[in-house]
Design a protein around this motif. Structure first.
Motif, PDB file in Angstrom:
ATOM      1  N   GLU A 199       0.740  -1.411   0.130  1.00  0.00           N
ATOM      2  CA  GLU A 199       0.075   0.262   0.017  1.00  0.00           C
ATOM      3  C   GLU A 199       0.741   1.155   0.077  1.00  0.00           C
ATOM      4  OE1 GLU A 199      -3.395   0.322  -0.096  1.00  0.00           O
ATOM      5  OE2 GLU A 199      -3.462  -1.915  -0.498  1.00  0.00           O
ATOM      6  N   PRO A 200       0.410   2.274  -0.308  1.00  0.00           N
ATOM      7  CA  PRO A 200       1.146   3.661  -0.561  1.00  0.00           C
ATOM      8  C   PRO A 200       1.553   4.060   0.737  1.00  0.00           C
ATOM      9  CG  PRO A 200      -0.530   3.641  -2.003  1.00  0.00           C
ATOM     10  CD  PRO A 200      -0.904   2.694  -1.211  1.00  0.00           C
ATOM     11  N   LEU A 201       2.901   4.444   0.906  1.00  0.00           N
ATOM     12  CA  LEU A 201       3.410   4.672   2.507  1.00  0.00           C
ATOM     13  C   LEU A 201       3.416   6.059   2.552  1.00  0.00           C
ATOM     14  CD1 LEU A 201       4.757   3.367   4.904  1.00  0.00           C
ATOM     15  CD2 LEU A 201       6.866   3.583   3.859  1.00  0.00           C
ATOM     16  N   ILE A 202       3.655   7.017   1.433  1.00  0.00           N
ATOM     17  CA  ILE A 202       3.294   8.307   1.437  1.00  0.00           C
ATOM     18  C   ILE A 202       2.503   8.685   0.368  1.00  0.00           C
ATOM     19  CG2 ILE A 202       5.030  10.415   1.201  1.00  0.00           C
ATOM     20  CD1 ILE A 202       5.923   9.002   3.547  1.00  0.00           C
ATOM     21  N   GLN A 203       1.502   9.638   0.696  1.00  0.00           N
ATOM     22  CA  GLN A 203       0.422  10.052  -0.094  1.00  0.00           C
ATOM     23  C   GLN A 203       0.298  11.417  -0.142  1.00  0.00           C
ATOM     24  OE1 GLN A 203      -3.163   7.432   0.243  1.00  0.00           O
ATOM     25  NE2 GLN A 203      -2.211   6.509   1.770  1.00  0.00           N
ATOM     26  N   SER A 204       0.638  12.088  -1.555  1.00  0.00           N
ATOM     27  CA  SER A 204       0.595  13.405  -1.654  1.00  0.00           C
ATOM     28  C   SER A 204       1.080  14.256  -0.583  1.00  0.00           C
ATOM     29  CB  SER A 204      -0.764  13.793  -2.007  1.00  0.00           C
ATOM     30  OG  SER A 204      -1.286  13.000  -3.158  1.00  0.00           O
ATOM     31  N   VAL A 205       2.397  14.252  -0.102  1.00  0.00           N
ATOM     32  CA  VAL A 205       2.818  14.860   1.248  1.00  0.00           C
ATOM     33  C   VAL A 205       3.671  15.992   0.617  1.00  0.00           C
ATOM     34  CG1 VAL A 205       4.602  14.858   2.794  1.00  0.00           C
ATOM     35  CG2 VAL A 205       3.075  13.024   2.533  1.00  0.00           C
ATOM     36  N   SER A 206       3.342  17.349   0.976  1.00  0.00           N
ATOM     37  CA  SER A 206       3.866  18.368   0.595  1.00  0.00           C
ATOM     38  C   SER A 206       4.792  19.014   2.236  1.00  0.00           C
ATOM     39  CB  SER A 206       3.155  19.301   0.298  1.00  0.00           C
ATOM     40  OG  SER A 206       2.580  18.924  -1.111  1.00  0.00           O
ATOM     41  N   LEU A 207       5.793  19.460   2.126  1.00  0.00           N
ATOM     42  CA  LEU A 207       6.646  19.965   3.199  1.00  0.00           C
ATOM     43  C   LEU A 207       7.568  20.927   2.925  1.00  0.00           C
ATOM     44  CD1 LEU A 207       7.200  19.800   6.509  1.00  0.00           C
ATOM     45  CD2 LEU A 207       8.836  18.039   5.573  1.00  0.00           C
ATOM     46  N   THR A 208       7.712  21.933   3.694  1.00  0.00           N
ATOM     47  CA  THR A 208       8.771  23.055   3.296  1.00  0.00           C
ATOM     48  C   THR A 208       9.633  23.312   4.381  1.00  0.00           C
ATOM     49  OG1 THR A 208       7.380  24.086   1.861  1.00  0.00           O
ATOM     50  CG2 THR A 208       9.157  25.533   2.739  1.00  0.00           C
ATOM     51  N   LEU A 209      11.064  23.145   4.370  1.00  0.00           N
ATOM     52  CA  LEU A 209      11.787  23.379   5.437  1.00  0.00           C
ATOM     53  C   LEU A 209      12.863  24.590   4.848  1.00  0.00           C
ATOM     54  CD1 LEU A 209      13.153  22.537   8.219  1.00  0.00           C
ATOM     55  CD2 LEU A 209      14.537  21.028   6.922  1.00  0.00           C
ATOM     56  N   LYS A 210      12.651  25.682   5.672  1.00  0.00           N
ATOM     57  CA  LYS A 210      13.692  27.096   5.452  1.00  0.00           C
ATOM     58  C   LYS A 210      14.930  26.928   5.981  1.00  0.00           C
ATOM     59  CE  LYS A 210       9.345  29.583   5.238  1.00  0.00           C
ATOM     60  NZ  LYS A 210       8.597  30.777   5.780  1.00  0.00           N
ATOM     61  N   ALA A 211      15.863  27.691   5.760  1.00  0.00           N
ATOM     62  CA  ALA A 211      17.484  27.859   5.933  1.00  0.00           C
ATOM     63  C   ALA A 211      17.140  28.190   7.618  1.00  0.00           C
ATOM     64  CB  ALA A 211      18.199  28.786   5.502  1.00  0.00           C
TER      65      ALA A 211
END
Length: 218
Positions: A15-27
């Motif tokens: 089964e899909p483990l990651i589904q349409s994940v969005s994430l932002t990490l800044k400096a």
């Protein structure tokens, strides 16, 4: 800025483990990631560092794809450091593979000079983890994915490691994604935190002020 855009990933016919994940990490930003065992936290970390390729979506650094060769600006640090080193190399060579930290930088992470002449199997897990963390801080590294890196350490050593890492991050302004089952640790280190469950990423509602020292109470 390190940005994951609509990532999806699954292993073979699972089964899909990651589904349409969005994430932002800044400096300079510290972000926490929690989740149950098997939820896909390490998989997401590997996707962000380019160790795995998503089935859909993309990972971008400052708007462009991660480089394929040379020093990687996004470093993934695993829980088990022995999996990240060549057992046939002495520790000094393992460290110099990436860069040559100064004596002061080695001391900041508790790395003892006599460790450098030994092989990895001659060090404890905690000692080897210090080497791996220091190795990952080569000039040019912009982001760290710290995947349960202090789980095997005693409480005092944990504090020493996170103190040194926070000091270096503040000086160089690299971003850190801290993956951990220890929600108390994430609350101490990360003002912004997410929980991964069912392949989806959920932002924790409580936002805290970043603590400069994990030992000090808020």
């Amino acid at each position: 800025m390190l940005e994951a855009r609509q990532l999806s990933f699954q292993f073979a016919s699972n089964e899909p483990l990651i589904q349409s994940v969005s994430l932002t990490l800044k400096a300079g930003e510290w972000v926490g990631l929690s989740g149950d065992s098997g939820a896909g936290k390490s998989t997401l970390g590997k996707l962000l560092a380019g160790y795995l390729t998503p089935q859909t979506g993309e990972v971008c650094l400052e708007g462009t794809a991660l480089p394929k060769n040379g020093l990687q600006p996004v470093q993934w640090l695993p829980q088990s450091p022995e999996l990240a080193v060549n057992p046939r190399w002495r520790v000094g060579k393992i460290l110099r593979e990436a860069w040559r930290p100064s004596e002061a930088q080695q001391q900041a992470f508790g790395v003892q000079p006599h460790w450098l002449s030994r092989y990895p199997q001659a060090l404890s897990g905690g000692e080897l983890q210090r080497i791996c963390v220091l190795r990952a801080l080569a000039p040019g590294v912009r982001f760290l994915i710290a995947d349960e890196i202090s789980t095997m350490l005693d409480p005092i050593t944990q504090v020493e490691l996170w103190r040194a890492l926070k000091k270096e991050a503040e000086k160089r302004q690299f971003g850190v994604l801290v993956i951990s089952h220890d929600t108390a640790l994430l609350e101490r280190l990360c003002p912004q935190r997410y929980h991964l469950s069912g392949g989806k990423l959920k932002q924790c509602s409580e936002q805290l002020e970043q603590c400069s020292d994990p030992l000090l109470p808020r």
